[in-house]
Design a protein around this motif. Structure first.
Motif, PDB file in Angstrom:
ATOM      1  N   ARG A  19       0.845  -1.213   0.000  1.00  0.00           N
ATOM      2  CA  ARG A  19       0.000   0.000   0.000  1.00  0.00           C
ATOM      3  C   ARG A  19       0.869   1.248   0.000  1.00  0.00           C
ATOM      4  O   ARG A  19       0.561   2.229  -0.691  1.00  0.00           O
ATOM      5  CB  ARG A  19      -0.932  -0.024   1.207  1.00  0.00           C
ATOM      6  N   HIS A  22       2.199   1.804  -3.517  1.00  0.00           N
ATOM      7  CA  HIS A  22       1.180   2.366  -4.411  1.00  0.00           C
ATOM      8  C   HIS A  22       0.989   3.857  -4.151  1.00  0.00           C
ATOM      9  O   HIS A  22       0.815   4.642  -5.092  1.00  0.00           O
ATOM     10  CB  HIS A  22      -0.143   1.629  -4.220  1.00  0.00           C
ATOM     11  N   GLU A  23       1.032   4.254  -2.882  1.00  0.00           N
ATOM     12  CA  GLU A  23       0.909   5.681  -2.550  1.00  0.00           C
ATOM     13  C   GLU A  23       2.067   6.476  -3.145  1.00  0.00           C
ATOM     14  O   GLU A  23       1.865   7.564  -3.709  1.00  0.00           O
ATOM     15  CB  GLU A  23       0.879   5.846  -1.026  1.00  0.00           C
ATOM     16  N   PHE A  25       3.935   5.640  -5.701  1.00  0.00           N
ATOM     17  CA  PHE A  25       3.812   5.590  -7.159  1.00  0.00           C
ATOM     18  C   PHE A  25       2.851   6.650  -7.669  1.00  0.00           C
ATOM     19  O   PHE A  25       3.180   7.433  -8.572  1.00  0.00           O
ATOM     20  CB  PHE A  25       3.329   4.197  -7.564  1.00  0.00           C
ATOM     21  N   VAL A  26       1.664   6.712  -7.088  1.00  0.00           N
ATOM     22  CA  VAL A  26       0.660   7.678  -7.535  1.00  0.00           C
ATOM     23  C   VAL A  26       1.119   9.110  -7.245  1.00  0.00           C
ATOM     24  O   VAL A  26       0.925  10.009  -8.075  1.00  0.00           O
ATOM     25  CB  VAL A  26      -0.697   7.391  -6.872  1.00  0.00           C
ATOM     26  N   LEU A  42      -5.288   8.500  -6.117  1.00  0.00           N
ATOM     27  CA  LEU A  42      -5.055   7.202  -5.503  1.00  0.00           C
ATOM     28  C   LEU A  42      -6.371   6.472  -5.261  1.00  0.00           C
ATOM     29  O   LEU A  42      -6.471   5.259  -5.486  1.00  0.00           O
ATOM     30  CB  LEU A  42      -4.295   7.371  -4.184  1.00  0.00           C
ATOM     31  N   TRP A  45      -7.551   5.147  -8.587  1.00  0.00           N
ATOM     32  CA  TRP A  45      -6.654   4.060  -9.001  1.00  0.00           C
ATOM     33  C   TRP A  45      -6.981   2.772  -8.253  1.00  0.00           C
ATOM     34  O   TRP A  45      -7.123   1.707  -8.849  1.00  0.00           O
ATOM     35  CB  TRP A  45      -5.210   4.494  -8.743  1.00  0.00           C
ATOM     36  N   ARG A  46      -7.152   2.871  -6.937  1.00  0.00           N
ATOM     37  CA  ARG A  46      -7.450   1.694  -6.128  1.00  0.00           C
ATOM     38  C   ARG A  46      -8.842   1.139  -6.436  1.00  0.00           C
ATOM     39  O   ARG A  46      -9.047  -0.079  -6.448  1.00  0.00           O
ATOM     40  CB  ARG A  46      -7.332   2.029  -4.642  1.00  0.00           C
ATOM     41  N   TYR A  68      -3.497  -3.058 -13.301  1.00  0.00           N
ATOM     42  CA  TYR A  68      -2.739  -1.806 -13.242  1.00  0.00           C
ATOM     43  C   TYR A  68      -2.989  -0.969 -14.501  1.00  0.00           C
ATOM     44  O   TYR A  68      -3.123   0.257 -14.431  1.00  0.00           O
ATOM     45  CB  TYR A  68      -1.241  -2.088 -13.110  1.00  0.00           C
ATOM     46  N   PHE A  87       6.430   2.505 -11.619  1.00  0.00           N
ATOM     47  CA  PHE A  87       5.729   1.511 -10.798  1.00  0.00           C
ATOM     48  C   PHE A  87       6.696   0.450 -10.307  1.00  0.00           C
ATOM     49  O   PHE A  87       6.710   0.091  -9.123  1.00  0.00           O
ATOM     50  CB  PHE A  87       4.603   0.872 -11.610  1.00  0.00           C
ATOM     51  N   LEU A  91       7.609   0.088  -6.363  1.00  0.00           N
ATOM     52  CA  LEU A  91       7.160  -1.152  -5.727  1.00  0.00           C
ATOM     53  C   LEU A  91       8.318  -1.894  -5.084  1.00  0.00           C
ATOM     54  O   LEU A  91       8.276  -2.229  -3.893  1.00  0.00           O
ATOM     55  CB  LEU A  91       6.458  -2.044  -6.755  1.00  0.00           C
TER      56      LEU A  91
END
Length: 218
Positions: A19, A22-23, A25-26, A42, A45-46, A68, A87, A91
């Motif tokens: 998580r 992902h935060e 990345f966005v 975000l 996206w989620r 994705y 990404f 990640l």
């Protein structure tokens, strides 16, 4: 026991670190491409990523990579050649193993038993996670839902892993963090089960508060 099988997400891999990845990345995408407020982007996206998995039919495999791509299409027009490297970097720079996972895998790999993975991840992503934690080569077999075409709790994925290992299910242990998918699914094919961070239920043979407790059980 002759074989120990691990789930990746939530057992080997600390899900909270995903998580966080992902935060990051966005947030970086928003900074580079002016997509909007990071929190709002975000959320979109989620939501799209979640919808991708919820829309699958039964236990049919759906690729995370396709999810994705769908999520990115929903948040803005960013070329794949731009967002994919970001990404991958965020990640694999952010993910962490759960406490005790790596040392327990290393210790078990030195014993006379089969060490395997049974996971719903995309095959390439799962292997990359294990490589990042430097445990990929500790496993004798890796079985993913992408290989089988079915996700847990479908018996097919457990049976494929057992066939690959050549072991009796009653002499095998599955470690999972989701009761219905990992624990009940494994129990239905005759495996023993160890629950890590999941709710209680009759299909649980062992409960782990720390993954290192597995060494005493085995």
């Amino acid at each position: 026991m002759d074989a120990i099988f691990w789930d990746i997400g939530g057992v080997i891999l600390d899900s909270s670190s995903v998580r966080t990845a992902h935060e990051r990345f966005v947030a970086e995408l928003c900074e580079r491409n002016a997509l909007g407020e990071p929190d709002e982007v975000l959320g979109t996206w989620r939501a799209e990523l979640g919808a991708h998995f919820r829309e699958r039919e039964g236990t049919t495999f759906r690729s995370a990579r396709e999810g994705y791509e769908r999520a990115m299409a929903a948040v803005g027009d960013v070329p794949a050649e731009e967002w994919e490297p970001i990404f991958e970097r965020t990640l694999f720079d952010s993910i962490e193993p759960n406490p005790g996972a790596v040392e327990t895998i290393e210790a078990l790999s030195n014993r006379e038993l089969h060490l395997g993975v049974i996971s719903d991840v995309d095959t390439a992503e799962g292997r990359r996670i294990l490589e990042t934690f430097d445990v990929h080569d500790r496993f004798d077999s890796i079985t993913t839902s992408e290989m089988v075409g079915r996700t847990k709790p479908d018996p097919a994925i457990f049976e494929a892993a057992l066939d690959a290992a050549g072991v009796d299910p009653q002499r095998s242990l599955m470690i999972g963090d989701r009761y219905r998918h990992d624990v009940e699914g494994a129990k239905r094919v005759g495996m023993r089960t160890a629950a890590y961070g999941t709710e209680d239920g009759p299909a649980i043979d062992y409960r782990l508060s720390d993954l290192r407790e597995l060494l005493e059980i085995v």
